[in-house]
Scaffold this motif. Structure first.
Motif, short mmCIF file in Angstrom:
data_model
loop_
_atom_site.label_atom_id
_atom_site.label_comp_id
_atom_site.label_asym_id
_atom_site.label_seq_id
_atom_site.Cartn_x
_atom_site.Cartn_y
_atom_site.Cartn_z
N LEU A 81 6.53 -37.96 -6.94
CA LEU A 81 7.67 -38.86 -6.80
C LEU A 81 8.69 -38.60 -7.90
CD1 LEU A 81 9.07 -41.22 -5.39
CD2 LEU A 81 7.73 -42.78 -6.82
N ARG A 82 8.20 -38.34 -9.11
CA ARG A 82 9.10 -38.03 -10.22
C ARG A 82 9.93 -36.79 -9.93
NH1 ARG A 82 5.43 -38.04 -14.31
NH2 ARG A 82 5.42 -35.80 -14.77
N SER A 83 9.33 -35.82 -9.26
CA SER A 83 10.04 -34.59 -8.92
C SER A 83 11.20 -34.87 -7.96
CB SER A 83 9.08 -33.58 -8.28
OG SER A 83 8.09 -33.18 -9.19
N VAL A 84 10.95 -35.71 -6.97
CA VAL A 84 12.00 -36.03 -6.00
C VAL A 84 13.11 -36.84 -6.66
CG1 VAL A 84 12.53 -37.19 -3.82
CG2 VAL A 84 10.36 -35.98 -4.08
N LEU A 85 12.75 -37.79 -7.50
CA LEU A 85 13.76 -38.60 -8.18
C LEU A 85 14.60 -37.75 -9.13
CD1 LEU A 85 11.70 -41.84 -8.94
CD2 LEU A 85 13.36 -41.46 -7.10
N THR A 86 13.96 -36.78 -9.77
CA THR A 86 14.69 -35.87 -10.66
C THR A 86 15.74 -35.10 -9.88
OG1 THR A 86 12.84 -35.63 -12.22
CG2 THR A 86 14.48 -33.86 -12.18
N VAL A 87 15.36 -34.61 -8.72
CA VAL A 87 16.30 -33.86 -7.87
C VAL A 87 17.52 -34.71 -7.53
CG1 VAL A 87 16.60 -32.96 -5.55
CG2 VAL A 87 14.65 -32.21 -6.90
N LEU A 88 17.28 -35.96 -7.17
CA LEU A 88 18.39 -36.85 -6.82
C LEU A 88 19.34 -37.06 -7.99
CD1 LEU A 88 16.45 -39.54 -4.73
CD2 LEU A 88 18.20 -37.97 -3.87
N ARG A 89 18.78 -37.21 -9.18
CA ARG A 89 19.61 -37.41 -10.37
C ARG A 89 20.37 -36.15 -10.75
NH1 ARG A 89 14.55 -40.67 -12.75
NH2 ARG A 89 15.10 -42.76 -11.98
N LEU A 90 19.73 -35.01 -10.61
CA LEU A 90 20.43 -33.74 -10.88
C LEU A 90 21.59 -33.56 -9.92
CD1 LEU A 90 17.46 -31.24 -11.50
CD2 LEU A 90 18.83 -32.44 -13.21
N ALA A 91 21.37 -33.85 -8.66
CA ALA A 91 22.43 -33.69 -7.66
C ALA A 91 23.61 -34.61 -7.95
CB ALA A 91 21.87 -33.97 -6.26
N ALA A 92 23.32 -35.85 -8.37
CA ALA A 92 24.39 -36.80 -8.68
C ALA A 92 25.23 -36.30 -9.86
CB ALA A 92 23.80 -38.17 -8.98
N SER A 93 24.57 -35.76 -10.88
CA SER A 93 25.29 -35.24 -12.04
C SER A 93 26.12 -34.02 -11.67
CB SER A 93 24.31 -34.89 -13.17
OG SER A 93 23.71 -36.06 -13.70
N MET A 205 21.34 -34.13 -17.45
CA MET A 205 20.49 -33.32 -16.60
C MET A 205 19.33 -32.71 -17.40
SD MET A 205 23.37 -31.37 -14.28
CE MET A 205 22.16 -30.32 -13.47
N ALA A 206 19.65 -32.23 -18.60
CA ALA A 206 18.60 -31.65 -19.46
C ALA A 206 17.55 -32.70 -19.80
CB ALA A 206 19.23 -31.08 -20.73
N GLU A 207 17.98 -33.92 -20.03
CA GLU A 207 17.03 -35.00 -20.32
C GLU A 207 16.16 -35.30 -19.10
OE1 GLU A 207 19.55 -37.34 -23.80
OE2 GLU A 207 19.57 -38.13 -21.75
N GLN A 208 16.73 -35.19 -17.91
CA GLN A 208 15.94 -35.39 -16.70
C GLN A 208 14.89 -34.29 -16.54
OE1 GLN A 208 15.69 -37.86 -14.48
NE2 GLN A 208 17.09 -39.03 -15.76
N VAL A 209 15.24 -33.07 -16.93
CA VAL A 209 14.27 -31.98 -16.88
C VAL A 209 13.12 -32.26 -17.84
CG1 VAL A 209 13.89 -29.52 -17.37
CG2 VAL A 209 15.94 -30.24 -16.13
#
Length: 235
Positions: A81-93, A205-209
């Motif tokens: 789930l964390r992987s999917v949420l990370t993708v959404l946040r990266l896309a928004a940025s 984005m780097a923090e999300q990674v």
């Protein structure tokens, strides 16, 4: 059954990751083209950046739809789930960075009618190149699962802030020395602020990674070098 669901989830995530990398490549290109359009006074290239933003927006919508479908069908938990949420946040940025590149291109179309301000175009282009490299490294860190590279990007945001501070002071000096520079310098200042914001978003984005890889957000506040007063960009 669990193995089947896991395999289907992996395929879904791989497809979404491919879209993220495609979107990231287009955003990197938009940053560099926007800065080049200013340096070269190239209105056609600026228009290309503005039109290209529509493609970036469309990919974000596609990512959101694919991610929502994956959550609904696969019901991921924990790290998945964390992987999917990370993708959404990266896309928004990425979408927001694309918007800032578009804003720079818009202002280029105005600035071509004005006299250049000494050295400003080259300085903005250097700043944009730094942010583009930060974004490239962030996307690489995401693909490789490299939290150390992501942390390196996070620390480099301070360099972008310092470049912005230097430009801010230069623009103030130019405006005080010759009031005829005021309009051009205001446009250039907002361009610089757009690039500085790109750096902030890339750092997010780097923090999300880092969160994706370690399961924790960085403890320490990121170093900030922007000491100027906040000015709202009307664009």
């Amino acid at each position: 059954m669990n193995e089947h669901i896991s395999s289907a989830y992996d395929r879904d995530l791989e497809g979404i990751t491919t879209l993220i990398m495609k979107m990231g490549g287009l955003v990197e290109e938009a940053i560099l083209k926007a800065a080049k359009s200013l340096a070269d006074r190239d209105v056609e290239l600026a228009e290309e950046v503005r039109e290209g933003d529509k493609v970036i927006d469309a990919i974000e919508i596609q990512i959101n739809e694919e991610a929502a479908r994956t959550i609904a069908l696969r019901a991921p938990v924990s790290k998945d789930l964390r992987s999917v949420l990370t993708v959404l946040r990266l896309a928004a940025s990425l979408e927001r960075i694309g918007d800032y590149a578009k804003n720079i291109a818009k202002r280029t179309s105005v600035l071509v009618e004005m006299n250049p301000v000494n050295g400003s175009d080259a300085a903005l282009r250097r700043m944009a190149r730094e942010v583009e490299q930060m974004l490239k490294d962030t996307l690489d860190s995401y693909i490789r699962g490299d939290a150390d590279l992501a942390e390196d990007v996070r620390q480099r945001d301070q360099e972008v802030d310092q470049m912005y501070n230097a430009l801010f002071r230069e623009f103030l000096t130019f405006m005080m020395e010759d009031p005829r520079n005021i309009t051009a310098c205001m446009h250039l200042h907002f361009m610089a602020k757009n690039i500085e914001r790109m750096g902030d978003l890339t750092t997010n984005m780097a923090e999300q990674v880092i969160y994706q890889v370690t399961g924790e957000m960085p403890d320490e506040a990121r170093p900030k070098g922007d000491k100027t007063a906040y000015v709202t960009d009307p664009s």
